[in-house]
Structures are given as C-alpha cells and as structure tokens.
Design a protein around this motif. Structure first.
Motif, short mmCIF file in Angstrom:
data_model
loop_
_atom_site.label_atom_id
_atom_site.label_comp_id
_atom_site.label_asym_id
_atom_site.label_seq_id
_atom_site.Cartn_x
_atom_site.Cartn_y
_atom_site.Cartn_z
N THR A 238 -11.62 58.49 -18.70
CA THR A 238 -13.02 58.32 -19.07
C THR A 238 -13.60 57.13 -18.32
O THR A 238 -13.15 56.00 -18.53
CB THR A 238 -13.17 58.09 -20.58
N SER B 70 -14.39 66.73 -21.82
CA SER B 70 -13.52 66.13 -22.82
C SER B 70 -12.84 67.25 -23.61
O SER B 70 -13.19 68.43 -23.45
CB SER B 70 -14.33 65.23 -23.76
N SER B 71 -11.91 66.88 -24.46
CA SER B 71 -11.10 67.89 -25.15
C SER B 71 -11.93 68.82 -26.03
O SER B 71 -11.59 70.00 -26.17
CB SER B 71 -10.02 67.21 -25.99
N THR C 53 -10.05 59.22 -13.40
CA THR C 53 -10.41 60.60 -13.65
C THR C 53 -10.19 61.43 -12.39
O THR C 53 -10.26 60.92 -11.28
CB THR C 53 -11.87 60.73 -14.12
N ASN D 176 -11.04 64.26 -18.75
CA ASN D 176 -10.71 62.98 -19.37
C ASN D 176 -9.21 62.90 -19.65
O ASN D 176 -8.44 63.81 -19.31
CB ASN D 176 -11.57 62.72 -20.61
#
Length: 211
Positions: free
Chosen positions: A37, A54-55, A80, A113
């Motif tokens: 991130t 992101s997840s 990243t 991320n």
C-alpha cells in the motif's frame, strides 16, 4: 495426498484425452508475488490511472476496476507490484477467509496491496482458467487446512499453500477443461443477471400494487 510426480487419472474427462495426470507441489509450478500500500499521505501516489486493488475487491471471477488508482511514482517508490492482464489473484489475509477463499483473474494490468498474492507461472505449461478452476475446487481443503485461524484476521499459511498438491494434465487438456468451466461461469453469470432483473420486476410490481 499423493507423492510428488505420481500420475493420477480423474474420474471424468473429455474423450479425446488418455494421458495420465501428473501431480506436483503448488510452489513448484506457481510463484506468488505480493504487493503493498503506497503511503496514503502522499497525494502524488494517488493521482494516476493504474488500478490498485485491496482484498475487499477480490470478489468476482474477473476484475478490472478498483476503488483507487495510483501513479507510476507510487509503483517506483513502493513495494506494490503491477501484474499483467490475465493474472490470477488470491486473498491471503482477510476476515473473509473464515468463509471462502477469493480468487479473481485480472482483466487488465493492476497493482495489488499486501493482502493479495498474484499467481505467476509459465503460460505454455499452465492454463489460467484451468488452474483457477482447480484452486476453486480445493477451496474447502484450503479453508480447513491452510488458512490460519485463532487470530484477529485470518491468513493463508503460505508454506502450506506451496506444498499443496496440484493435478496437472498436458497443456492441451488443461485448455479444454479451462474453456469448459469458463463457459459454465458465463452461463451462470447470465442467469444471475436474469434473476436480478426478475427480482427488480417483482419489486416494481409490489410497490405499485401495494401503495
């Protein structure tokens, strides 16, 4: 589980294929690549056009858009990674791992991320749709044996994942199987869209009939 390299036949397959399937460790055929991130306080990092995931955004089978985009500078200055179109992405740290094991295929270049791992492999040896289908088939095993529980946030035990055994036929058969499941997923998606439209139609009738 069977010893590495042992040959095994599936219980159902396409008639034109007769070669046995070999087995190998996940980590021997797939390399996991993680991301990061960028510093939120640095506005220069968050003004670009590179999709950053992101997840929470690893939900559907294919993914092309995210909530945020980042700049080239963010990629250069941080850990990243930008991964190519067609790369499978798995969630390795998230509360969702208590219930399911998310996996998506990127529909364009994306950055990821630290809670996501990209699956990198030789496309002449491993077919993307095939390997994604096989990983989904092993979801229950992964959740019960590879996801670490007892912590605030669930996470994937990467050494255990790398030891997970994969069944690997010849590439031509992989492509055939991958296309079969891709078509099934397409039909499911269309049916889900039809179902959602029907639900909205019902909602409209309810609102008009029961004022």
């Amino acid at each position: 589980m069977f010893p590495n390299g042992e040959e095994k036949l599936p219980t159902i397959r396409f008639n034109s294929f007769v070669e046995t399937w070999k087995q190998d460790d996940f980590g021997k055929v797939i390399k996991l690549v993680g991301g990061a991130t960028p510093l939120k306080e640095n506005k220069e990092y968050w003004i670009g056009d590179i999709v950053w995931l992101s997840s929470q955004e690893i939900k559907n089978k294919y993914i092309s858009k995210g909530t945020y985009t980042i700049s080239e500078k963010a990629v250069r200055d941080n850990r990243t990674k930008v991964v190519p179109l067609g790369t499978p992405l798995i969630v390795t740290r998230s509360g969702i791992l208590a219930k399911r094991f998310p996996i998506s295929i990127s529909s364009n270049e994306v950055a990821i991320n630290q809670d996501i791992k990209a699956l990198m492999f030789d496309p002449t040896k491993i077919d993307t749709e095939f390997i994604v289908a096989q990983i989904k088939a092993k979801e229950s095993y992964i959740l019960n044996n590879i996801v670490k529980t007892g912590t605030t946030v669930q996470s994937v035990n990467l050494p255990d994942l790398n030891r997970m055994v994969l069944n690997i036929p010849e590439h031509e058969e992989q492509v055939k199987i991958g296309e079969f499941f891709r078509q099934l997923d397409k039909v499911i998606e269309l049916k889900e869209q039809e179902l959602e439209a029907l639900k909205q139609t019902k909602k409209g009738f309810l609102q008009k009939m029961f004022v």
